[in-house]
Design a protein around this motif. Structure first.
Motif, PDB file in Angstrom:
ATOM      1  N   ASN A  31       0.640  -1.340   0.001  1.00  7.70           N
ATOM      2  CA  ASN A  31      -0.126  -0.036  -0.071  1.00  7.70           C
ATOM      3  C   ASN A  31       0.970   1.244   0.057  1.00  7.70           C
ATOM      4  OD1 ASN A  31       1.021   0.115   2.690  1.00  7.70           O
ATOM      5  ND2 ASN A  31      -0.878   0.428   3.561  1.00  7.70           N
ATOM      6  N   MET A  36       8.857   1.765   8.585  1.00  2.42           N
ATOM      7  CA  MET A  36       9.934   2.530   9.031  1.00  2.42           C
ATOM      8  C   MET A  36       9.639   2.757  10.642  1.00  2.42           C
ATOM      9  SD  MET A  36      12.296   4.948   7.927  1.00  2.42           S
ATOM     10  CE  MET A  36      11.898   5.416   6.634  1.00  2.42           C
ATOM     11  N   THR A  37      10.786   2.553  11.281  1.00  2.47           N
ATOM     12  CA  THR A  37      10.418   2.906  12.922  1.00  2.47           C
ATOM     13  C   THR A  37      11.892   3.069  13.311  1.00  2.47           C
ATOM     14  OG1 THR A  37       9.349   2.369  14.918  1.00  2.47           O
ATOM     15  CG2 THR A  37      10.354   0.440  13.679  1.00  2.47           C
ATOM     16  N   ARG A  41      11.693   7.256  19.546  1.00  2.00           N
ATOM     17  CA  ARG A  41      11.268   8.188  18.971  1.00  2.00           C
ATOM     18  C   ARG A  41      10.408   9.109  19.820  1.00  2.00           C
ATOM     19  NH1 ARG A  41       8.540   6.043  13.296  1.00  2.00           N
ATOM     20  NH2 ARG A  41       9.886   7.685  12.190  1.00  2.00           N
ATOM     21  N   PHE A  42       9.839   8.358  20.897  1.00  2.00           N
ATOM     22  CA  PHE A  42       8.962   8.952  21.642  1.00  2.00           C
ATOM     23  C   PHE A  42       9.179   9.715  22.872  1.00  2.00           C
ATOM     24  CE2 PHE A  42       6.878   5.969  18.614  1.00  2.00           C
ATOM     25  CZ  PHE A  42       6.430   7.148  17.609  1.00  2.00           C
ATOM     26  N   GLY A  67      -0.446   0.201  14.227  1.00  5.59           N
ATOM     27  CA  GLY A  67       0.476   0.482  13.091  1.00  5.59           C
ATOM     28  C   GLY A  67       2.146   0.681  13.514  1.00  5.59           C
ATOM     29  N   SER A  69       4.879  -1.278  13.060  1.00  9.09           N
ATOM     30  CA  SER A  69       5.916  -1.572  12.478  1.00  9.09           C
ATOM     31  C   SER A  69       6.502  -2.933  12.931  1.00  9.09           C
ATOM     32  CB  SER A  69       6.904  -0.513  12.283  1.00  9.09           C
ATOM     33  OG  SER A  69       8.208  -0.805  11.405  1.00  9.09           O
ATOM     34  N   ASP A  94      -0.621  -4.148  13.212  1.00  7.88           N
ATOM     35  CA  ASP A  94       0.021  -3.492  11.780  1.00  7.88           C
ATOM     36  C   ASP A  94      -0.723  -4.333  10.646  1.00  7.88           C
ATOM     37  OD1 ASP A  94       2.668  -1.576  11.281  1.00  7.88           O
ATOM     38  OD2 ASP A  94       2.215  -3.277   9.486  1.00  7.88           O
ATOM     39  N   LEU A  95      -0.688  -3.456   9.344  1.00  4.55           N
ATOM     40  CA  LEU A  95      -1.220  -4.059   8.427  1.00  4.55           C
ATOM     41  C   LEU A  95      -0.666  -5.253   7.940  1.00  4.55           C
ATOM     42  CD1 LEU A  95      -3.555  -4.031   6.344  1.00  4.55           C
ATOM     43  CD2 LEU A  95      -2.554  -1.973   5.342  1.00  4.55           C
ATOM     44  N   ASN A 185      -3.596  -6.665  11.416  1.00  2.18           N
ATOM     45  CA  ASN A 185      -5.005  -6.039  11.576  1.00  2.18           C
ATOM     46  C   ASN A 185      -4.835  -4.695  10.792  1.00  2.18           C
ATOM     47  OD1 ASN A 185      -6.857  -3.826  13.103  1.00  2.18           O
ATOM     48  ND2 ASN A 185      -7.654  -6.087  13.062  1.00  2.18           N
ATOM     49  N   ASP A 186      -5.977  -4.438  10.020  1.00  2.99           N
ATOM     50  CA  ASP A 186      -6.236  -3.067   9.240  1.00  2.99           C
ATOM     51  C   ASP A 186      -7.194  -2.133  10.197  1.00  2.99           C
ATOM     52  OD1 ASP A 186      -6.971  -1.052   7.357  1.00  2.99           O
ATOM     53  OD2 ASP A 186      -7.589  -2.508   5.872  1.00  2.99           O
ATOM     54  N   ILE A 187      -6.555  -0.801  10.499  1.00  2.00           N
ATOM     55  CA  ILE A 187      -7.304  -0.104  11.230  1.00  2.00           C
ATOM     56  C   ILE A 187      -8.482   0.457  10.643  1.00  2.00           C
ATOM     57  CG2 ILE A 187      -5.838   1.906  10.577  1.00  2.00           C
ATOM     58  CD1 ILE A 187      -7.527   1.272  13.919  1.00  2.00           C
ATOM     59  N   ALA A 204       0.982   6.036  16.376  1.00  2.00           N
ATOM     60  CA  ALA A 204       2.022   6.901  16.247  1.00  2.00           C
ATOM     61  C   ALA A 204       2.415   6.793  14.761  1.00  2.00           C
ATOM     62  CB  ALA A 204       3.256   6.569  16.952  1.00  2.00           C
ATOM     63  N   ASN A 205       2.686   7.979  13.977  1.00  2.00           N
ATOM     64  CA  ASN A 205       3.321   8.085  12.662  1.00  2.00           C
ATOM     65  C   ASN A 205       2.203   7.128  11.685  1.00  2.00           C
ATOM     66  OD1 ASN A 205       5.348   9.631  12.996  1.00  2.00           O
ATOM     67  ND2 ASN A 205       6.163   8.064  14.301  1.00  2.00           N
ATOM     68  N   ILE A 206       0.996   7.068  12.094  1.00  2.00           N
ATOM     69  CA  ILE A 206      -0.199   6.305  10.928  1.00  2.00           C
ATOM     70  C   ILE A 206      -1.188   7.057  10.516  1.00  2.00           C
ATOM     71  CG2 ILE A 206      -0.771   5.117  13.109  1.00  2.00           C
ATOM     72  CD1 ILE A 206      -1.625   2.883  10.952  1.00  2.00           C
ATOM     73  N   TYR A 211      -1.583  10.717   3.578  1.00  2.00           N
ATOM     74  CA  TYR A 211      -1.377   9.529   3.353  1.00  2.00           C
ATOM     75  C   TYR A 211      -2.782   8.790   3.304  1.00  2.00           C
ATOM     76  CZ  TYR A 211      -0.476   4.353   4.308  1.00  2.00           C
ATOM     77  OH  TYR A 211      -0.543   3.242   4.368  1.00  2.00           O
TER      78      TYR A 211
HETATM   79  C1  LIG Z   1       5.776   4.698   9.780  1.00  2.00           C
HETATM   80  S1  LIG Z   1       5.293   3.242  10.188  1.00  2.00           S
HETATM   81  C2  LIG Z   1       5.070   3.724  12.042  1.00  2.00           C
HETATM   82  C3  LIG Z   1       5.789   2.761  13.188  1.00  2.00           C
HETATM   83  C4  LIG Z   1       5.524   3.182  14.447  1.00  2.00           C
HETATM   84  N1  LIG Z   1       4.246   3.494  15.127  1.00  2.00           N
HETATM   85  C5  LIG Z   1       6.371   4.282  14.809  1.00  2.00           C
HETATM   86  O1  LIG Z   1       5.975   5.203  15.025  1.00  2.00           O
HETATM   87  O2  LIG Z   1       7.783   4.012  14.966  1.00  2.00           O
HETATM   88  C6  LIG Z   1       3.684   3.224   9.901  1.00  2.00           C
HETATM   89  C7  LIG Z   1       3.147   1.578  10.044  1.00  2.00           C
HETATM   90  O3  LIG Z   1       1.854   1.747   9.944  1.00  2.00           O
HETATM   91  C8  LIG Z   1       1.478   0.577   9.239  1.00  2.00           C
HETATM   92  N2  LIG Z   1       0.040   0.709   8.349  1.00  2.00           N
HETATM   93  C9  LIG Z   1      -0.187   1.033   7.345  1.00  2.00           C
HETATM   94  N3  LIG Z   1      -1.572   1.228   7.037  1.00  2.00           N
HETATM   95  C10 LIG Z   1      -2.244   0.399   7.894  1.00  2.00           C
HETATM   96  C11 LIG Z   1      -3.529   0.130   8.231  1.00  2.00           C
HETATM   97  N4  LIG Z   1      -4.551   0.447   7.347  1.00  2.00           N
HETATM   98  N5  LIG Z   1      -3.510  -0.625   9.340  1.00  2.00           N
HETATM   99  C12 LIG Z   1      -2.674  -0.710  10.228  1.00  2.00           C
HETATM  100  N6  LIG Z   1      -1.549  -0.356  10.137  1.00  2.00           N
HETATM  101  C13 LIG Z   1      -1.188   0.029   8.924  1.00  2.00           C
HETATM  102  C14 LIG Z   1       2.670   0.344   8.124  1.00  2.00           C
HETATM  103  O4  LIG Z   1       2.725  -1.093   7.854  1.00  2.00           O
HETATM  104  C15 LIG Z   1       3.704   0.654   8.966  1.00  2.00           C
HETATM  105  O5  LIG Z   1       4.354  -0.346   9.699  1.00  2.00           O
END
Ligand SMILES: C[S@@+](CC[C@H](N)C(=O)[O-])C[C@H]1O[C@@H](n2cnc3c(N)ncnc32)[C@H](O)[C@@H]1O
Length: 293
Positions: A31, A36-37, A41-42, A67, A69, A94-95, A185-187, A204-206, A211
């Motif tokens: 997708n 990336m992680t 970071r927090f 999400g 990672s 995570d997806l 799991n898909d959010i 975080a970062n999702i 996007y």
């Molecule tokens: C940038 S990473 C963030 C990782 C971690 N939360 C961090 O901040 O370091 C984004 C993550 O969101 C996941 N992601 C993307 N679309 C998603 C969805 N629809 N449901 C769940 N996870 C998803 C991606 O696979 C990826 O691992």
């Protein structure tokens, strides 16, 4: 032949957090998101959260991180809370968690997702990306990459179906991660098994504007709200900025089924207005009567 992916997934000694982060950061999912992680970071949130968690009525039993990672920052979060006396169960979603390693002869191996979508090639000791970047359209490098993907995907999917692939989890091998439940799991998809369970959810970062569309963000937020354990539960939405720090907001779910702001770091979450604008669920008269007694 030694493959880099084998050292990440199977080496007897766990790879360092940095080696894992470097490996996974290069994986682009179907997708378009990167896995990336980065550790640490927090830190700007960690201390700030504690007073809100202490002030919460009813303790903190279940935390959901969305999400994640590889989950390296989930491990850090769980450890941080544990050090401060919160022994919560952690669920991390995570997806893309499940992946497969498929050998193609003696010198090639592909890491792919469950549909055979290539995530990384290894050929004669070289690790290569299957995805294209903008420059590839100038240099024409996109053509062999696109052809390789198109040809390989059905072959890889077939190898998975035939049991000729090694199933792996794209999650950290840090020993502390063993107590975390990782779920693919898909959010965007409401998951009944997660409903009503969590006193704290971190995204975080999702949930990033640009996007996801506004409708998708609203859908994800509606799902997240349904996963919270009712009023007084907390939602942390944050995004790490270019220069290290975070822009994020901590929300509390009120009795009115709306989110209210408790705290901010940096400029606050870019989806703050989406969270605050989330309409309360319409509850049936029966449910209302049961709630008010
Ligand atoms: C940038 S990473 C963030 C990782 C971690 N939360 C961090 O901040 O370091 C984004 C993550 O969101 C996941 N992601 C993307 N679309 C998603 C969805 N629809 N449901 C769940 N996870 C998803 C991606 O696979 C990826 O691992």
């Amino acid at each position: 032949m030694k493959f880099l992916a084998d050292s990440i997934f199977f080496s007897p000694i766990e790879p360092s957090a940095k080696a894992e982060a470097d490996f996974f950061a290069r994986l682009k999912m179907r997708n378009g998101t990167f896995k990336m992680t980065r550790p640490s970071r927090f830190q700007d949130w960690e201390e700030r959260l504690l007073p809100f968690l202490r002030a919460r009525r009813g303790g903190l039993e279940d935390v959901l991180d969305i999400g994640v990672s590889t989950g390296v920052t989930t491990v850090e979060f769980a450890e941080h809370l544990r050090r401060h006396g919160f022994d919560a169960r952690f669920t991390a979603t995570d997806l893309f968690i499940d992946a497969f390693l498929v050998r193609l002869g003696r010198h090639a191996q592909v890491l792919c997702d469950g549909d055979g979508w290539p995530l990384r090639y290894e050929l004669f000791g070289l690790s290569m990306r299957p995805w294209t970047r903008r420059l590839d359209y100038l240099t024409m490098a996109f053509l062999p990459l696109a052809i390789a993907r198109k040809r390989l995907q059905p072959r890889l999917a077939q190898a998975i179906r035939a049991g000729r692939a090694h199933r792996v989890q794209m999650t950290t091998r840090l020993p502390q991660a063993r107590s975390i439940e990782f779920i693919q799991n898909d959010i965007m998809q409401r998951t009944p098994a997660l409903e009503g369970r969590f006193e704290l959810v971190r995204a975080a970062n999702i949930l990033n504007v640009g996007y996801f569309s506004a409708d998708e963000i609203a859908q994800a937020l509606g799902n997240i709200r349904s996963y919270l354990a009712g009023s007084g539960s907390l939602l942390l939405v944050t995004r790490t900025g270019e220069a290290k720090g975070n822009n994020g907001t901590l929300f509390e779910l009120g009795d009115d089924d709306r989110f209210h702001i408790l705290d901010r770091v940096g400029q606050g979450s870019e989806v703050e207005s989406h969270v605050l604008g989330l309409a309360p669920k319409v509850i049936s008269l029966d449910t209302h009567r049961r709630r008010v007694g």
